[in-house]
Scaffold this motif. Sequence first.
Motif, PDB file in Angstrom:
ATOM      1  N   LEU A   1       0.840  -1.197   0.000  1.00 45.06           N
ATOM      2  CA  LEU A   1       0.000   0.000   0.000  1.00 45.06           C
ATOM      3  C   LEU A   1       0.876   1.249   0.000  1.00 45.06           C
ATOM      4  CD1 LEU A   1      -2.647  -1.016   2.705  1.00 45.06           C
ATOM      5  CD2 LEU A   1      -2.944  -1.008   0.228  1.00 45.06           C
ATOM      6  N   ALA A   2       0.319   2.335  -0.495  1.00 43.78           N
ATOM      7  CA  ALA A   2       1.008   3.618  -0.419  1.00 43.78           C
ATOM      8  C   ALA A   2       1.219   3.996   1.048  1.00 43.78           C
ATOM      9  CB  ALA A   2       0.199   4.692  -1.139  1.00 43.78           C
ATOM     10  N   ALA A   3       2.236   4.800   1.305  1.00 40.68           N
ATOM     11  CA  ALA A   3       2.581   5.161   2.681  1.00 40.68           C
ATOM     12  C   ALA A   3       1.438   5.857   3.408  1.00 40.68           C
ATOM     13  CB  ALA A   3       3.828   6.036   2.688  1.00 40.68           C
ATOM     14  N   SER A   4       0.574   6.505   2.656  1.00 45.06           N
ATOM     15  CA  SER A   4      -0.533   7.245   3.270  1.00 45.06           C
ATOM     16  C   SER A   4      -1.691   6.338   3.693  1.00 45.06           C
ATOM     17  CB  SER A   4      -1.056   8.303   2.297  1.00 45.06           C
ATOM     18  OG  SER A   4      -1.490   7.697   1.090  1.00 45.06           O
ATOM     19  N   LEU A   5      -1.648   5.072   3.300  1.00 45.66           N
ATOM     20  CA  LEU A   5      -2.728   4.138   3.619  1.00 45.66           C
ATOM     21  C   LEU A   5      -2.293   3.181   4.724  1.00 45.66           C
ATOM     22  CD1 LEU A   5      -3.885   3.238  -0.004  1.00 45.66           C
ATOM     23  CD2 LEU A   5      -4.857   4.958   1.532  1.00 45.66           C
ATOM     24  N   GLY A   6      -3.134   3.068   5.741  1.00 47.86           N
ATOM     25  CA  GLY A   6      -2.785   2.208   6.856  1.00 47.86           C
ATOM     26  C   GLY A   6      -3.282   0.792   6.722  1.00 47.86           C
ATOM     27  N   SER A   7      -4.286   0.569   5.880  1.00 43.05           N
ATOM     28  CA  SER A   7      -4.868  -0.757   5.739  1.00 43.05           C
ATOM     29  C   SER A   7      -5.655  -0.837   4.437  1.00 43.05           C
ATOM     30  CB  SER A   7      -5.796  -1.073   6.916  1.00 43.05           C
ATOM     31  OG  SER A   7      -6.933  -0.221   6.883  1.00 43.05           O
ATOM     32  N   LEU A   8      -6.128  -2.041   4.120  1.00 45.62           N
ATOM     33  CA  LEU A   8      -6.962  -2.203   2.930  1.00 45.62           C
ATOM     34  C   LEU A   8      -8.288  -1.470   3.078  1.00 45.62           C
ATOM     35  CD1 LEU A   8      -6.376  -5.977   2.080  1.00 45.62           C
ATOM     36  CD2 LEU A   8      -5.532  -3.985   0.828  1.00 45.62           C
ATOM     37  N   THR A   9      -8.725  -1.277   4.313  1.00 41.97           N
ATOM     38  CA  THR A   9      -9.947  -0.510   4.556  1.00 41.97           C
ATOM     39  C   THR A   9      -9.784   0.915   4.049  1.00 41.97           C
ATOM     40  OG1 THR A   9     -10.458  -1.845   6.500  1.00 41.97           O
ATOM     41  CG2 THR A   9     -11.578   0.275   6.302  1.00 41.97           C
TER      42      THR A   9
ATOM     43  N   SER B   1      -2.943  -8.143 -17.504  1.00 43.90           N
ATOM     44  CA  SER B   1      -3.585  -9.338 -18.028  1.00 43.90           C
ATOM     45  C   SER B   1      -2.943 -10.624 -17.541  1.00 43.90           C
ATOM     46  CB  SER B   1      -3.566  -9.309 -19.566  1.00 43.90           C
ATOM     47  OG  SER B   1      -2.246  -9.128 -20.046  1.00 43.90           O
ATOM     48  N   SER B   2      -1.918 -10.522 -16.671  1.00 49.02           N
ATOM     49  CA  SER B   2      -1.298 -11.724 -16.123  1.00 49.02           C
ATOM     50  C   SER B   2      -2.142 -12.256 -14.975  1.00 49.02           C
ATOM     51  CB  SER B   2       0.118 -11.409 -15.626  1.00 49.02           C
ATOM     52  OG  SER B   2       0.059 -10.612 -14.456  1.00 49.02           O
ATOM     53  N   GLY B   3      -1.797 -13.445 -14.506  1.00 44.23           N
ATOM     54  CA  GLY B   3      -2.517 -14.028 -13.376  1.00 44.23           C
ATOM     55  C   GLY B   3      -2.431 -13.157 -12.141  1.00 44.23           C
ATOM     56  N   PHE B   4      -1.264 -12.547 -11.909  1.00 43.96           N
ATOM     57  CA  PHE B   4      -1.113 -11.655 -10.764  1.00 43.96           C
ATOM     58  C   PHE B   4      -2.060 -10.469 -10.882  1.00 43.96           C
ATOM     59  CE2 PHE B   4       3.463 -12.715  -9.227  1.00 43.96           C
ATOM     60  CZ  PHE B   4       3.019 -13.966  -8.862  1.00 43.96           C
ATOM     61  N   GLY B   5      -2.148  -9.897 -12.081  1.00 47.73           N
ATOM     62  CA  GLY B   5      -3.033  -8.754 -12.282  1.00 47.73           C
ATOM     63  C   GLY B   5      -4.481  -9.126 -12.044  1.00 47.73           C
ATOM     64  N   ILE B   6      -4.887 -10.286 -12.551  1.00 49.03           N
ATOM     65  CA  ILE B   6      -6.257 -10.749 -12.360  1.00 49.03           C
ATOM     66  C   ILE B   6      -6.538 -10.992 -10.882  1.00 49.03           C
ATOM     67  CG2 ILE B   6      -7.855 -12.648 -12.854  1.00 49.03           C
ATOM     68  CD1 ILE B   6      -6.393 -12.930 -15.560  1.00 49.03           C
ATOM     69  N   ALA B   7      -5.570 -11.611 -10.178  1.00 49.52           N
ATOM     70  CA  ALA B   7      -5.747 -11.874  -8.748  1.00 49.52           C
ATOM     71  C   ALA B   7      -5.842 -10.588  -7.946  1.00 49.52           C
ATOM     72  CB  ALA B   7      -4.598 -12.737  -8.231  1.00 49.52           C
ATOM     73  N   LEU B   8      -5.054  -9.576  -8.332  1.00 48.99           N
ATOM     74  CA  LEU B   8      -5.090  -8.301  -7.625  1.00 48.99           C
ATOM     75  C   LEU B   8      -6.441  -7.627  -7.795  1.00 48.99           C
ATOM     76  CD1 LEU B   8      -3.822  -5.985  -6.055  1.00 48.99           C
ATOM     77  CD2 LEU B   8      -2.857  -5.140  -8.202  1.00 48.99           C
ATOM     78  N   VAL B   9      -6.955  -7.618  -9.014  1.00 44.50           N
ATOM     79  CA  VAL B   9      -8.259  -7.007  -9.260  1.00 44.50           C
ATOM     80  C   VAL B   9      -9.338  -7.733  -8.467  1.00 44.50           C
ATOM     81  CG1 VAL B   9     -10.031  -6.588 -11.003  1.00 44.50           C
ATOM     82  CG2 VAL B   9      -7.648  -6.079 -11.513  1.00 44.50           C
ATOM     83  N   ALA B  10      -9.272  -9.066  -8.437  1.00 46.32           N
ATOM     84  CA  ALA B  10     -10.255  -9.844  -7.690  1.00 46.32           C
ATOM     85  C   ALA B  10     -10.185  -9.533  -6.198  1.00 46.32           C
ATOM     86  CB  ALA B  10     -10.030 -11.336  -7.927  1.00 46.32           C
ATOM     87  N   ALA B  11      -8.965  -9.385  -5.667  1.00 46.21           N
ATOM     88  CA  ALA B  11      -8.805  -9.071  -4.246  1.00 46.21           C
ATOM     89  C   ALA B  11      -9.380  -7.702  -3.926  1.00 46.21           C
ATOM     90  CB  ALA B  11      -7.327  -9.130  -3.869  1.00 46.21           C
ATOM     91  N   VAL B  12      -9.148  -6.741  -4.808  1.00 45.53           N
ATOM     92  CA  VAL B  12      -9.658  -5.387  -4.582  1.00 45.53           C
ATOM     93  C   VAL B  12     -11.177  -5.352  -4.724  1.00 45.53           C
ATOM     94  CG1 VAL B  12      -9.641  -3.035  -5.492  1.00 45.53           C
ATOM     95  CG2 VAL B  12      -7.503  -4.271  -5.237  1.00 45.53           C
ATOM     96  N   GLU B  13     -11.711  -6.119  -5.673  1.00 50.97           N
ATOM     97  CA  GLU B  13     -13.160  -6.189  -5.823  1.00 50.97           C
ATOM     98  C   GLU B  13     -13.810  -6.745  -4.564  1.00 50.97           C
ATOM     99  OE1 GLU B  13     -14.589  -6.660 -10.349  1.00 50.97           O
ATOM    100  OE2 GLU B  13     -13.600  -8.422  -9.523  1.00 50.97           O
ATOM    101  N   GLY B  14     -13.096  -7.630  -3.871  1.00 48.44           N
ATOM    102  CA  GLY B  14     -13.613  -8.195  -2.629  1.00 48.44           C
ATOM    103  C   GLY B  14     -13.790  -7.161  -1.533  1.00 48.44           C
ATOM    104  N   LEU B  15     -13.153  -5.996  -1.711  1.00 46.19           N
ATOM    105  CA  LEU B  15     -13.298  -4.903  -0.745  1.00 46.19           C
ATOM    106  C   LEU B  15     -14.512  -4.032  -1.059  1.00 46.19           C
ATOM    107  CD1 LEU B  15      -9.558  -3.752  -0.634  1.00 46.19           C
ATOM    108  CD2 LEU B  15     -10.725  -5.212   1.019  1.00 46.19           C
TER     109      LEU B  15
END
Length: 207
Positions: free
Chosen positions: A91-99, A115-129
């Motif tokens: 996370l950026a230094a200004s962010l304390g958590s995923l919240t 478009s890589s698996g990592f990119g897809i996984a990251l988008v999915a994780a963020v969508e979960g928020l």
Amino acid sequence: MSDAMRLVQNIFLPNAAMIAAEATVAFSARRVDIQTTFTRSSLDQRAALLDGSADVAVTALDNLFDWNRSDDARFRAVAQIERTTSLPLYLAASLGSLTDLALLERPRLVVDSPSSGFGIALVAAVEGLGISRERLECRPPWREGFGTEWTRFPIVRLGYNQTRREWQIYWRDQNLKFHMFDRVAASPNVEHLLTEIDHDTTGIFWG
């Protein structure tokens, strides 16, 4: 080793197998001269393999699938070095958590290759928020030497209302602010909204 076979490997970081082979002089014992170059991204690795500046690349397997989507080359996996590959999220230094990330009006993600698996996984994780997925416009670099990565610019946002179980389109103004697009009603069918965006009868998305 003038008569040794020379191989240039392109890597992100030294791995345990490589370190062990160098420590036990396994390469030189087999008359192999390994030259190592370090990469900034999987896209740079792909470019290095295509232009001949690298012979092999140590990368995540999902990159191979992305690299082979075009017809200019057919890459192959020849060995597996690690059984698992971690996906750290910083996370950026200004962010304390995923919240804190979820509370941002326009969260910005930086990933090696979207478009890589990592990119897809990251988008999915963020969508979960509860953060909606954005459709991106891709443009090639506009100045020489900028690199192989294309720039990406947000065009439209799809928001999901969990209570009503409906998707809603949001358009972006010149100040990068998003507003509800009331020309198309919210729908539980996201494919319908994607079709409306692609057709863009008003010209608000693609001009």
